[in-house]
Design a protein around this motif. Structure first.
Motif, PDB file in Angstrom:
ATOM      1  N   TRP A 143       0.395  -1.381   0.128  1.00  0.00           N
ATOM      2  CA  TRP A 143       0.080  -0.166  -0.052  1.00  0.00           C
ATOM      3  C   TRP A 143       0.730   1.355   0.066  1.00  0.00           C
ATOM      4  N   GLY A 144       1.786   1.188   0.676  1.00  0.00           N
ATOM      5  CA  GLY A 144       2.794   2.476   0.544  1.00  0.00           C
ATOM      6  C   GLY A 144       3.276   2.681  -0.643  1.00  0.00           C
ATOM      7  N   ASN A 145       3.175   2.587  -1.292  1.00  0.00           N
ATOM      8  CA  ASN A 145       3.945   3.102  -3.224  1.00  0.00           C
ATOM      9  C   ASN A 145       2.657   4.168  -3.636  1.00  0.00           C
ATOM     10  N   ALA A 146       1.877   3.032  -3.441  1.00  0.00           N
ATOM     11  CA  ALA A 146       0.439   3.386  -3.917  1.00  0.00           C
ATOM     12  C   ALA A 146       0.542   4.697  -3.456  1.00  0.00           C
ATOM     13  N   LYS A 147       0.023   4.569  -2.083  1.00  0.00           N
ATOM     14  CA  LYS A 147      -0.213   6.327  -1.647  1.00  0.00           C
ATOM     15  C   LYS A 147       0.721   7.284  -0.834  1.00  0.00           C
ATOM     16  N   THR A 148       2.034   6.993  -2.027  1.00  0.00           N
ATOM     17  CA  THR A 148       2.651   8.475  -1.093  1.00  0.00           C
ATOM     18  C   THR A 148       3.310   8.110  -2.771  1.00  0.00           C
ATOM     19  N   GLY A 149       2.747   8.277  -3.715  1.00  0.00           N
ATOM     20  CA  GLY A 149       3.623   7.744  -4.751  1.00  0.00           C
ATOM     21  C   GLY A 149       4.815   7.645  -5.665  1.00  0.00           C
ATOM     22  N   ALA A 150       5.594   6.561  -4.216  1.00  0.00           N
ATOM     23  CA  ALA A 150       7.383   6.720  -4.647  1.00  0.00           C
ATOM     24  C   ALA A 150       7.342   5.211  -4.101  1.00  0.00           C
ATOM     25  N   ASP A 151       8.682   5.060  -4.845  1.00  0.00           N
ATOM     26  CA  ASP A 151       9.852   4.133  -4.749  1.00  0.00           C
ATOM     27  C   ASP A 151       9.675   3.803  -3.794  1.00  0.00           C
ATOM     28  N   LEU A 152       9.366   3.796  -2.001  1.00  0.00           N
ATOM     29  CA  LEU A 152       9.890   3.454  -1.017  1.00  0.00           C
ATOM     30  C   LEU A 152      10.868   2.133  -0.730  1.00  0.00           C
ATOM     31  N   ALA A 153      10.717   1.196  -1.460  1.00  0.00           N
ATOM     32  CA  ALA A 153      12.117   0.815  -1.541  1.00  0.00           C
ATOM     33  C   ALA A 153      13.717   1.451  -1.198  1.00  0.00           C
ATOM     34  N   ALA A 154      13.585   2.223  -2.289  1.00  0.00           N
ATOM     35  CA  ALA A 154      14.441   3.004  -2.008  1.00  0.00           C
ATOM     36  C   ALA A 154      14.873   3.879  -1.414  1.00  0.00           C
ATOM     37  N   GLN A 155      14.375   3.714  -0.589  1.00  0.00           N
ATOM     38  CA  GLN A 155      14.274   4.591   1.470  1.00  0.00           C
ATOM     39  C   GLN A 155      15.305   3.771   2.022  1.00  0.00           C
ATOM     40  N   VAL A 156      15.451   1.974   1.983  1.00  0.00           N
ATOM     41  CA  VAL A 156      16.304   1.237   3.024  1.00  0.00           C
ATOM     42  C   VAL A 156      17.566   1.334   2.519  1.00  0.00           C
ATOM     43  N   ASP A 157      18.468   1.813   3.182  1.00  0.00           N
ATOM     44  CA  ASP A 157      19.823   1.868   3.659  1.00  0.00           C
ATOM     45  C   ASP A 157      20.880   1.034   3.034  1.00  0.00           C
ATOM     46  N   PRO A 158      21.265  -0.164   2.635  1.00  0.00           N
ATOM     47  CA  PRO A 158      21.846  -0.994   3.008  1.00  0.00           C
ATOM     48  C   PRO A 158      22.962  -1.694   3.538  1.00  0.00           C
TER      49      PRO A 158
END
Length: 328
Positions: free
Chosen positions: A299-314
């Motif tokens: 649900w997060g990507n659709a709600k924010t319009g962003a690719d939230l996977a990119a927030q992860v700092d490996p």
């Protein structure tokens, strides 16, 4: 240590949470208490009157402030609007400490003076009439989850969360945020039903779970709990004149709590301290990322319009060593 109290409605979860918080304060531990239940009763259980409890700021009402502060200079998070409840910290994020002053505590926490010391109390905020039919309580609890994701605590520091009743915390990854989960259960079939749900859900995540038997009246009740939950039963508590007086708004000094119940609370603290020795920050971070990616996709990507996977700092691993950027 991060400690959760869970259980079905009416089990005495909030009462046990408040007793444990008082016990920790009496032992000179630093405590941040969080009322994450839809029924906001922890403040009253800690001695606030009706007006004082109603005046507690709602964390959900300060979500934008919380996001902006925690985001810090993390370049992977482009705006507060793209942060969701599971957003993990990374390089540049600001982390919360139990022993500090910061804008999140200034806005959302209030000092509560107990018999043996002061604690900080935070609350999600109640489910209001304006929420009916349009909101989910998980959105309010999301402020708690976001703070827990960014909170670093040491061995002599406690974050005690009175969770919403039942198994609602499994709707997100918040159930993995704790070093120890105390499940408060009455000696009845309904009383242990939530335990079975927690045990099933938590099995694959290494969740430390102990049962606190409450409202126990005799050996038959203790035997029943042993039969139903086995070695997960940590302690039992019975009738308490001190608690009855507290529920009437006239608690004696905490030192007058019955000796047997004081011993049970010490057993809870001992179990919590033992769990800290098993803390695995890499697993903690990995689980945080796992649930963030799961929420982002569902649900997060659709709600924010962003690719939230990119927030992860490996390269980021949560831990007591993690650097905390100072506010500008």
């Amino acid at each position: 240590m991060k400690i959760a109290f869970v259980g079905k409605g009416g089990s005495g979860k909030t009462t046990l949470s408040s007793l444990f918080i008082r016990h920790l304060a009496a032992n000179e531990a630093a405590v941040v208490a969080v009322d994450a239940d839809i029924n906001q009763h922890l403040g009253a259980a800690l001695g606030l009157d009706e007006a004082e409890a109603a005046a507690l700021p709602a964390m959900g009402a300060h979500l934008t402030l919380i996001k902006n502060y925690l985001r810090g200079s993390n370049r992977r998070i482009v705006s507060a609007e793209t942060m969701i409840k599971t957003t993990p910290p990374g390089e540049g994020s600001r982390l919360l400490r139990v022993h500090e002053d910061n804008p999140v505590y200034d806005a959302c926490a209030r000092t509560v003076r107990l018999d043996d010391g002061d604690i900080r109390l935070m609350a999600t905020g109640p489910f209001t009439e304006s929420d009916l039919g349009v909101s989910c309580y998980h959105s309010k609890v999301g402020a708690v989850e976001l703070c827990l994701n960014h909170l670093v605590d040491g061995p002599d520091e406690y974050v005690v969360v009175d969770m919403t009743a039942g198994s609602d915390s499994f709707a997100s990854g918040m159930f993995t945020r704790f070093d120890m989960t105390f499940l408060v259960a009455e000696p009845t079939r309904k009383g242990v039903s939530v335990y079975r749900q927690y045990k099933e859900y938590a099995r694959d995540f290494g969740i430390a779970l102990k049962v606190v038997g409450n409202k126990v009246q005799g050996q038959d009740d203790i035997d029943f709990l042993h039969e139903e939950v086995g070695d997960d039963l940590l302690v039992t508590l019975g009738h308490s004149d001190w608690v009855r007086a507290m529920e009437k708004g006239r608690p004696p000094r905490f030192e007058q709590l019955e000796a047997k119940n004081r011993m049970s609370l010490q057993a809870l603290q001992n179990a919590a301290e033992d769990s800290h020795g098993l803390r695995d920050w890499e697993r903690y971070t990995r689980q945080m990322v796992h649930f963030h990616l799961k929420n982002a996709e569902s649900w997060g990507n659709a709600k924010t319009g962003a690719d939230l996977a990119a927030q992860v700092d490996p390269d980021f691993v949560m831990g007591e060593h993690a650097a905390v950027p100072q506010p500008s």
